[in-house]
Design an enzyme around this catalytic site. Structure first.
Site, PDB file in Angstrom:
ATOM      1  N   TYR A 154       3.067   0.428  -4.025  1.00 16.21           N
ATOM      2  CA  TYR A 154       3.282   1.953  -3.344  1.00 16.21           C
ATOM      3  C   TYR A 154       4.359   1.555  -2.545  1.00 16.21           C
ATOM      4  O   TYR A 154       4.995   2.064  -1.247  1.00 16.21           O
ATOM      5  CB  TYR A 154       2.083   2.277  -2.669  1.00 16.21           C
ATOM      6  CG  TYR A 154       1.877   3.769  -2.540  1.00 16.21           C
ATOM      7  CD1 TYR A 154       2.196   4.557  -3.460  1.00 16.21           C
ATOM      8  CD2 TYR A 154       2.228   4.309  -1.286  1.00 16.21           C
ATOM      9  CE1 TYR A 154       1.785   5.635  -3.209  1.00 16.21           C
ATOM     10  CE2 TYR A 154       1.726   5.259  -1.204  1.00 16.21           C
ATOM     11  CZ  TYR A 154       1.690   6.289  -1.997  1.00 16.21           C
ATOM     12  OH  TYR A 154       1.829   7.980  -2.227  1.00 16.21           O
ATOM     13  N   LYS A 161       7.652   7.339   2.601  1.00 16.03           N
ATOM     14  CA  LYS A 161       6.457   9.046   3.428  1.00 16.03           C
ATOM     15  C   LYS A 161       5.725   8.758   4.686  1.00 16.03           C
ATOM     16  O   LYS A 161       5.582   9.662   6.112  1.00 16.03           O
ATOM     17  CB  LYS A 161       5.032   8.140   2.544  1.00 16.03           C
ATOM     18  CG  LYS A 161       4.761   9.244   1.518  1.00 16.03           C
ATOM     19  CD  LYS A 161       4.780  10.564   1.563  1.00 16.03           C
ATOM     20  CE  LYS A 161       4.485  10.765   0.047  1.00 16.03           C
ATOM     21  NZ  LYS A 161       4.471  12.733   0.179  1.00 16.03           N
TER      22      LYS A 161
HETATM   23  N1  NAP Z   1      -2.180  12.700  -6.430  1.00 13.69           N
HETATM   24  C1  NAP Z   1      -2.374  12.613  -4.917  1.00 13.69           C
HETATM   25  O1  NAP Z   1      -3.239  11.229  -4.676  1.00 13.69           O
HETATM   26  C2  NAP Z   1      -1.044  12.460  -3.594  1.00 13.69           C
HETATM   27  C3  NAP Z   1      -2.294  11.738  -2.570  1.00 13.69           C
HETATM   28  C4  NAP Z   1      -1.648  11.300  -1.278  1.00 13.69           C
HETATM   29  C5  NAP Z   1      -0.378  12.038  -1.046  1.00 13.69           C
HETATM   30  N2  NAP Z   1       0.111  12.746  -2.283  1.00 13.69           N
HETATM   31  C6  NAP Z   1       1.612  13.856  -2.178  1.00 13.69           C
HETATM   32  O2  NAP Z   1       1.230  14.727  -3.258  1.00 13.69           O
HETATM   33  C7  NAP Z   1       1.885  15.245  -2.920  1.00 13.69           C
HETATM   34  C8  NAP Z   1       2.175  16.968  -4.213  1.00 13.69           C
HETATM   35  O3  NAP Z   1       1.596  15.432  -5.642  1.00 13.69           O
HETATM   36  P1  NAP Z   1       0.887  15.665  -6.314  1.00 13.69           P
HETATM   37  O4  NAP Z   1      -0.207  14.081  -6.921  1.00 13.69           O
HETATM   38  O5  NAP Z   1       0.523  16.947  -6.508  1.00 13.69           O
HETATM   39  O6  NAP Z   1       1.888  15.377  -7.930  1.00 13.69           O
HETATM   40  P2  NAP Z   1       1.907  15.827  -9.713  1.00 13.69           P
HETATM   41  O7  NAP Z   1       0.875  17.201  -9.455  1.00 13.69           O
HETATM   42  O8  NAP Z   1       2.989  14.932  -9.703  1.00 13.69           O
HETATM   43  O9  NAP Z   1       3.448  17.960  -9.068  1.00 13.69           O
HETATM   44  C9  NAP Z   1       4.214  17.271  -8.247  1.00 13.69           C
HETATM   45  C10 NAP Z   1       5.354  18.198  -8.348  1.00 13.69           C
HETATM   46  O10 NAP Z   1       5.880  18.025  -7.347  1.00 13.69           O
HETATM   47  C11 NAP Z   1       7.119  18.724  -8.019  1.00 13.69           C
HETATM   48  N3  NAP Z   1       8.425  17.871  -7.793  1.00 13.69           N
HETATM   49  C12 NAP Z   1       8.796  16.520  -7.926  1.00 13.69           C
HETATM   50  N4  NAP Z   1       9.984  16.033  -8.223  1.00 13.69           N
HETATM   51  C13 NAP Z   1      10.993  17.156  -7.744  1.00 13.69           C
HETATM   52  C14 NAP Z   1      11.775  17.565  -7.052  1.00 13.69           C
HETATM   53  N5  NAP Z   1      12.843  16.260  -7.271  1.00 13.69           N
HETATM   54  N6  NAP Z   1      12.465  18.792  -6.901  1.00 13.69           N
HETATM   55  C15 NAP Z   1      11.795  19.425  -6.734  1.00 13.69           C
HETATM   56  N7  NAP Z   1       9.767  19.751  -7.547  1.00 13.69           N
HETATM   57  C16 NAP Z   1      10.026  18.353  -7.924  1.00 13.69           C
HETATM   58  C17 NAP Z   1       7.064  19.118  -9.684  1.00 13.69           C
HETATM   59  O11 NAP Z   1       7.352  20.170 -10.527  1.00 13.69           O
HETATM   60  P3  NAP Z   1       8.085  19.874 -11.852  1.00 13.69           P
HETATM   61  O12 NAP Z   1       6.752  20.377 -12.222  1.00 13.69           O
HETATM   62  O13 NAP Z   1       8.744  20.916 -11.932  1.00 13.69           O
HETATM   63  O14 NAP Z   1       8.197  18.399 -12.818  1.00 13.69           O
HETATM   64  C18 NAP Z   1       5.234  18.912  -9.375  1.00 13.69           C
HETATM   65  O15 NAP Z   1       5.680  19.964  -9.103  1.00 13.69           O
HETATM   66  C19 NAP Z   1       3.056  14.790  -3.438  1.00 13.69           C
HETATM   67  O16 NAP Z   1       4.315  14.949  -1.889  1.00 13.69           O
HETATM   68  C20 NAP Z   1       2.581  13.242  -3.240  1.00 13.69           C
HETATM   69  O17 NAP Z   1       3.030  12.467  -2.639  1.00 13.69           O
HETATM   70  C21 NAP Z   1      -0.474  12.858  -3.789  1.00 13.69           C
END
Ligand code: NAP
Length: 253
Positions: A154, A161
């Site tokens: 990571y 981040k």
């Molecule tokens: N899941 C976890 O456990 C977790 C924990 C801590 C923090 N986070 C943070 O929470 C946030 C959301 O994560 P998630 O887990 O919900 O991810 P996710 O389900 O994989 O969804 C990612 C989203 O980001 C969009 N995306 C990716 N690259 C992009 C780009 N270059 N331009 C515009 N949109 C883009 C994707 O769009 P498309 O659908 O069109 O590809 C999708 O809507 C992130 O910042 C992540 O680091 C997540």
């Protein structure tokens, strides 16, 4: 009456996961929503339909947030079509889990250009609208434990981040008179990107045991509830902070 009545909110990466849940939750609180996505048009349109059913105005904009031209075009669209932007949730991020010893220059750039740089580019492009908000402008970034801990494979994401958190603090110092900048730091959430973590099945099985709130995982709605607070007038005196939403996992020895 909703806590965000009359506001317009842009949520990046709102087609799936945490962004999707956040867009819906902000709409439930009365905001009109701009849904940004990169490639999942069908998913973006389905959440737009749910938001429209709530009686909110909703706009769907394809833009790769790692590209300055795409961000500028998206913000120009908002300025032209809506003429107002009160809230930005910079949520979109890319994965790319790998050891630092296997990270290439392109991997480094991809992590920082997608996870960190958009916070600056979005605010540069939309500063005027945020500062002219009838309320205070509100900007929220989404961070993770990797910003302050060392997690398996990571390193690049964690560093991106940590940089995001630093940028938010400095934006608060530079533009804090009229805009609030804060971070929601999310614990493990069951999303597509969460499922790509090394040993994801085991992590999702074990994660609820690490929390201090009973046996449950953090959901996109838990994160969205914190975003509602940080984008509403209830948080006008919360500036440059990091709100940890992980069910207490981080405080456990
Ligand atoms: N899941 C976890 O456990 C977790 C924990 C801590 C923090 N986070 C943070 O929470 C946030 C959301 O994560 P998630 O887990 O919900 O991810 P996710 O389900 O994989 O969804 C990612 C989203 O980001 C969009 N995306 C990716 N690259 C992009 C780009 N270059 N331009 C515009 N949109 C883009 C994707 O769009 P498309 O659908 O069109 O590809 C999708 O809507 C992130 O910042 C992540 O680091 C997540």
């Amino acid at each position: 009456m909703g806590r965000l009545d009359g506001r317009v909110a842009l949520v990046t990466g709102a087609s799936r996961g945490i962004g999707r849940g956040t867009a819906l939750r902000l709409a439930e609180e009365g905001a009109d929503i701009v849904i940004n996505y990169a490639s999942s048009r069908t998913n973006a349109e389905s959440i737009a339909e749910q938001i429209s059913d709530l009686g909110r105005n909703v706009y769907v904009v394809k833009a790769d947030v790692s590209q300055k031209d795409d961000i500028d075009s998206m913000i120009d669209f908002i300025r032209r079509e809506i003429g107002q932007l009160d809230i930005i949730v910079s949520n979109a991020a890319t994965g790319g889990f790998r050891p630092l010893m296997k990270a290439s220059l392109n991997n480094f750039r991809a992590a920082f250009e997608t996870n960190t740089l958009p916070m600056i580019l979005l605010v540069q492009a939309a500063q005027d609208m945020l500062e002219n908000s009838k309320w205070r402008g509100k900007v929220v970034g989404i961070s993770s434990h990797g910003a302050h801990k060392a997690l398996e494979q990571y390193g690049l994401i964690g560093a991106s981040k940590a940089a995001l958190e630093a940028i938010v603090r400095h934006l608060a110092r530079e533009l804090g008179e009229k805009i609030n900048f804060n971070i929601v730091k999310a614990g493990l959430v069951d999303t597509d990107s969460g499922r790509r973590l090394p040993h994801a099945d085991l992590m999702f099985k074990e994660a609820p045991k690490h929390a201090c709130v009973g046996n449950r995982l953090v959901t996109p709605r838990d994160i969205a509830n914190a975003v509602v607070f940080l984008t509403s007038s209830d948080s006008d005196m919360v500036q440059g902070s990091v709100l940890l939403v992980d069910g207490g996992a981080d405080i456990k020895a």
